[in-house]
Design a protein around this motif. Sequence first.
Motif, mmCIF file in Angstrom:
data_model
loop_
_atom_site.group_PDB
_atom_site.id
_atom_site.type_symbol
_atom_site.label_atom_id
_atom_site.label_comp_id
_atom_site.label_asym_id
_atom_site.label_seq_id
_atom_site.Cartn_x
_atom_site.Cartn_y
_atom_site.Cartn_z
ATOM 1 N N ASP A 23 22.401 111.140 84.750
ATOM 2 C CA ASP A 23 23.212 112.016 85.611
ATOM 3 C C ASP A 23 22.589 113.396 85.691
ATOM 4 O O ASP A 23 22.056 113.887 84.754
ATOM 5 C CB ASP A 23 24.622 112.137 85.054
ATOM 6 N N GLU A 58 22.965 90.376 81.293
ATOM 7 C CA GLU A 58 23.921 89.368 80.816
ATOM 8 C C GLU A 58 23.225 88.016 80.663
ATOM 9 O O GLU A 58 23.383 87.333 79.658
ATOM 10 C CB GLU A 58 25.052 89.282 81.860
ATOM 11 N N ARG A 59 22.449 87.659 81.693
ATOM 12 C CA ARG A 59 21.760 86.376 81.641
ATOM 13 C C ARG A 59 20.600 86.428 80.651
ATOM 14 O O ARG A 59 20.266 85.429 80.007
ATOM 15 C CB ARG A 59 21.254 85.993 83.046
ATOM 16 N N ARG A 94 20.716 101.325 77.489
ATOM 17 C CA ARG A 94 22.109 101.180 77.958
ATOM 18 C C ARG A 94 22.174 100.275 79.202
ATOM 19 O O ARG A 94 22.963 100.490 80.116
ATOM 20 C CB ARG A 94 22.754 102.542 78.257
ATOM 21 N N ALA A 95 21.274 99.289 79.219
ATOM 22 C CA ALA A 95 21.222 98.395 80.382
ATOM 23 C C ALA A 95 22.459 97.507 80.430
ATOM 24 O O ALA A 95 22.976 97.084 79.395
ATOM 25 C CB ALA A 95 19.970 97.534 80.318
ATOM 26 N N GLU A 96 22.926 97.254 81.633
ATOM 27 C CA GLU A 96 24.100 96.418 81.864
ATOM 28 C C GLU A 96 23.973 95.783 83.232
ATOM 29 O O GLU A 96 23.445 96.413 84.137
ATOM 30 C CB GLU A 96 25.352 97.307 81.907
ATOM 31 N N GLY A 97 24.467 94.593 83.361
ATOM 32 C CA GLY A 97 24.445 93.968 84.681
ATOM 33 C C GLY A 97 24.112 92.495 84.555
ATOM 34 O O GLY A 97 23.999 91.962 83.444
ATOM 35 N N GLN A 98 23.942 91.843 85.679
ATOM 36 C CA GLN A 98 23.741 90.404 85.666
ATOM 37 C C GLN A 98 22.416 89.995 85.018
ATOM 38 O O GLN A 98 22.345 88.971 84.354
ATOM 39 C CB GLN A 98 23.820 89.857 87.094
ATOM 40 N N ARG A 149 28.986 87.048 100.009
ATOM 41 C CA ARG A 149 28.218 85.876 100.447
ATOM 42 C C ARG A 149 29.130 84.885 101.168
ATOM 43 O O ARG A 149 28.674 84.004 101.876
ATOM 44 C CB ARG A 149 27.613 85.163 99.231
ATOM 45 N N THR A 199 32.457 97.471 82.475
ATOM 46 C CA THR A 199 31.045 97.219 82.737
ATOM 47 C C THR A 199 30.724 97.564 84.194
ATOM 48 O O THR A 199 31.608 97.521 85.052
ATOM 49 C CB THR A 199 30.683 95.753 82.414
ATOM 50 N N ARG A 200 29.461 97.916 84.427
ATOM 51 C CA ARG A 200 29.065 98.299 85.783
ATOM 52 C C ARG A 200 28.882 97.032 86.624
ATOM 53 O O ARG A 200 27.755 96.618 86.897
ATOM 54 C CB ARG A 200 27.756 99.079 85.718
ATOM 55 N N CYS A 223 23.080 83.574 91.157
ATOM 56 C CA CYS A 223 23.740 84.762 91.725
ATOM 57 C C CYS A 223 22.837 85.999 91.663
ATOM 58 O O CYS A 223 23.326 87.120 91.493
ATOM 59 C CB CYS A 223 25.059 85.078 91.015
ATOM 60 N N LEU A 224 21.529 85.797 91.745
ATOM 61 C CA LEU A 224 20.601 86.938 91.704
ATOM 62 C C LEU A 224 19.728 86.899 92.947
ATOM 63 O O LEU A 224 19.521 85.832 93.536
ATOM 64 C CB LEU A 224 19.682 86.846 90.481
ATOM 65 N N ASP A 275 19.283 97.460 86.179
ATOM 66 C CA ASP A 275 20.305 97.367 85.126
ATOM 67 C C ASP A 275 20.368 98.608 84.239
ATOM 68 O O ASP A 275 21.319 98.780 83.481
ATOM 69 C CB ASP A 275 20.058 96.130 84.241
ATOM 70 N N ILE A 276 19.345 99.463 84.327
ATOM 71 C CA ILE A 276 19.358 100.678 83.503
ATOM 72 C C ILE A 276 20.006 101.799 84.318
ATOM 73 O O ILE A 276 19.584 102.057 85.443
ATOM 74 C CB ILE A 276 17.926 101.067 83.072
ATOM 75 N N PRO A 277 21.051 102.433 83.774
ATOM 76 C CA PRO A 277 21.741 103.461 84.571
ATOM 77 C C PRO A 277 20.865 104.672 84.808
ATOM 78 O O PRO A 277 20.027 105.014 83.966
ATOM 79 C CB PRO A 277 22.946 103.828 83.697
ATOM 80 N N SER A 278 21.082 105.285 85.961
ATOM 81 C CA SER A 278 20.315 106.497 86.245
ATOM 82 C C SER A 278 20.862 107.638 85.398
ATOM 83 O O SER A 278 22.038 107.653 85.050
ATOM 84 C CB SER A 278 20.457 106.847 87.718
ATOM 85 N N LEU A 314 28.330 89.076 95.535
ATOM 86 C CA LEU A 314 28.645 87.647 95.467
ATOM 87 C C LEU A 314 29.836 87.308 96.377
ATOM 88 O O LEU A 314 29.823 86.290 97.068
ATOM 89 C CB LEU A 314 28.964 87.256 94.020
ATOM 90 N N ASP A 351 27.429 93.785 91.724
ATOM 91 C CA ASP A 351 27.152 92.350 91.608
ATOM 92 C C ASP A 351 28.330 91.537 92.134
ATOM 93 O O ASP A 351 28.145 90.535 92.832
ATOM 94 C CB ASP A 351 26.879 91.974 90.143
ATOM 95 N N LYS A 355 31.717 83.291 87.788
ATOM 96 C CA LYS A 355 30.285 82.988 87.894
ATOM 97 C C LYS A 355 29.434 84.077 87.264
ATOM 98 O O LYS A 355 28.336 83.842 86.803
ATOM 99 C CB LYS A 355 29.891 82.805 89.367
ATOM 100 N N LEU A 356 29.965 85.309 87.282
ATOM 101 C CA LEU A 356 29.202 86.444 86.766
ATOM 102 C C LEU A 356 29.598 86.803 85.322
ATOM 103 O O LEU A 356 29.114 87.783 84.769
ATOM 104 C CB LEU A 356 29.419 87.669 87.668
ATOM 105 N N ARG A 394 15.233 90.068 91.496
ATOM 106 C CA ARG A 394 15.862 90.265 90.189
ATOM 107 C C ARG A 394 15.608 89.055 89.283
ATOM 108 O O ARG A 394 15.495 89.193 88.074
ATOM 109 C CB ARG A 394 17.359 90.515 90.347
ATOM 110 N N GLN A 424 29.552 105.309 85.275
ATOM 111 C CA GLN A 424 28.557 105.695 86.282
ATOM 112 C C GLN A 424 29.240 105.830 87.637
ATOM 113 O O GLN A 424 29.973 104.918 88.050
ATOM 114 C CB GLN A 424 27.473 104.616 86.379
ATOM 115 N N LYS A 451 34.390 111.361 86.444
ATOM 116 C CA LYS A 451 34.250 110.188 85.571
ATOM 117 C C LYS A 451 35.556 109.892 84.843
ATOM 118 O O LYS A 451 35.871 108.746 84.549
ATOM 119 C CB LYS A 451 33.127 110.411 84.558
#
Lengths: 399, 373
Positions: free
Chosen positions: A399, A155-156, A148-152, B41, B29-30, A328-329, A394-397, B38, B34, B87-88, A333, B107, B126
Amino acid sequence: MSHLPWHSLSLNPLAAFGILLTLGVIGGQIANRAGRLPAITGYVLTGLIIGPASLHLLNQPLLSAADLFVNLALGLALFESGRRVDLHWLRVERTLLLTTLCYCLAVFAALCALLLQGGLGGQASSMMAALGMATSPIVILEMLRETRAEGQVSERLTTATALSSLLSVIVFAIALSSAHLQNQHSTEDAILSPAWLILGSSLLGLLAGLLAIALNRWLGSQQRQRQTVLLFGLIALLVGLSVMLNALPSLALLVFGLATRNLHGGHTVSEPGLLSGSHFFFVAFFVAAGAQLAPQALASHWPLALAYLLLRSAIPMLCWWLLAPQNCLSRQRGLWLGLALNPLSGGSAMLLGMSTLALGADASAFSGTMMAVFVISELTGPLLTRLALHRAGDIPSED
Amino acid sequence: MLHFNNSTPLTLGVELELMIVNRRDYNLTRGSDDLLLLIDRQQHGYDIKPEITQGMIEIGTAIHQGSDAMLQELQRIRALLVSSAQKLNLGLAGGGSHPFQHWSEQQIYPKERYQLVSELYGYLAKQFTVYGQHIHIGCPDGDSAIRLSHYLARYIPHFIALSASSPFYQGMDTLFQTSRLTSVNAFPLSGCMPCVENWAQFNDYFQHMAELGIVASMKDFYWDIRPKPEYGTVEIRICDTPLDIVTPTLLAAYAQMLAHRCLSEEWHDIQAAHYHTYNYNRFQACRFGFDGVLVDGAARQQTGLQEDLLGTLNALQPQARALNCEKELSLLRERTLKRQSDSQWLRAIHHHSGSLSEVVRRQSEHWMYGSAA
């Protein structure tokens, strides 16, 4: 009593598919529970154990019969991977495109140099290097689903995976052309065949995309289930047609996904997403991929295979680390993103057949080294990707 | 003892909670970390912060005299957010609730207060992944703030109808114009402020609740309208986040005109009886929007919400002139006459496309690139 069925008991393709699924799920769960390994590693290990290399519960003809499901899995993954390429984003965020191009070309050049040094011929080296550029879409998508990973980073990662697969297939087709020329095959083989591989496959994918959008519109907005069945049918049709027309299914499917994502009206073509329904095929794919592995290839080819994989891991890590701020990382990362790109594309196995035809004398060394690469990569790749996604946050903790 | 920091009367500020969505299927999305990283900055000086779950972000304006300057600031904040989100590859959207997100997938943002809320309220925290607009109105003192809070309670259905933008929830059409308030209602300290008459009585009430261990700060009250002593304001918390950046300023202007009338007329008709119909009228506005019916308990009569709102707007002409917001008053009248609501627009997109993902895509395009004219 000799007519009773168990006297001549042999598995048919459906039973083989059932075995792939059942044992795959059990293997995945054991790997998850006992070893805290990704389920994918469990599927591949299960395949390795029941395949021709070990228990021989599945033989080569049965695996060939299960190809239908394997190719469908690959088709679904490549289509979905193509849909992850957002051209609007790439126009805004050109650094992502440049970073991907940069690391792919660097991987290609470095692998070429390594393989030439390792004693392989020029054509075999360039083809093997081309295959090394691509990250496996199916492994990446399945890892993202599982974790269930999400994030920059995720995405990239998905965009870079799809782009690397596209680049890999194109460079592979060019290398194939060169191999045909070097081996003095006919002009048709040398020029027309690779041109058809690239242009024909892209055209097929584009046409499928336009057709999907048009049919989707014709079915109407309230027919979501029918639209999903239609899309599934078009993916199967495109895989089958590509094989029939000697095109590259991987390129056609990637372009199909890319077209539906980016052409006007294509946004709702895949809703709900196909991934949740594709899990069946994905499990079968990984078990079959494990069954196709021949670990004995490691005995003679492990040094070159290991060097190939180390180089293939180190270069993306270095490139993404260097260009992380522009993407942007944080540098850290960026490094993890480079590592997450590790799994080698399973679709590459489909290209092996074409390569061996074109390579002549070099074919044996090429296949042996590539098999050794696959053995290591398929077992370690998912683990490294999960580690990288976890460390990247990117992997949620839980709960 | 809560100290009320007096502020310039009738000054304004708004806070908007926004959705962060991916641009693939437009689910939440989480992305808050991010995005904030950004944005930070760059040197910007705007109030942009995380919210309870990671698919949310909150922006707040500075203190303004009128809604024109507020709109200009919102435009600048939007430009900053949009350039970073692009950008993201993230989408930002208004709307009171995300149409198809699943609450269990959200989350909690790793901040001490949010973790405490999550521990105390369990799944409610939640489910609180809903998006509202808060309007702050400056008050000269605590007593005025209490009076204004009671005065505005009568007009809560108007704010609900004007801002309603959450017809879909968890993948379904709720048939409500705003479904967001159902998530808020689940909290034990939601609803309306008790019928205290001045700041001293309010302080007694707060002390009592604190001594009982029920609250630690004003943030623990999830009321529709509450005094905000540290800012010296009354905070209206009932509105859905509108789909564009103009509507928040119209709502703020409406609140300012009402507050002007309350404070200038020295209104003091605080009675528990006024609250007998509060929840029913609130429900009517949530369910039916402009088509709801309002019950006046004292007069023993029912009025259509649209008619009541138009009557109020017509009566606010002097305040509009005094505050220089006649343009805003006219826009509000126009919308009310047309029964124009964000919920209606969202339903029309869904009817046409059959896709909730398409609904959010259009929502996001509208907030990020929509005209501010």
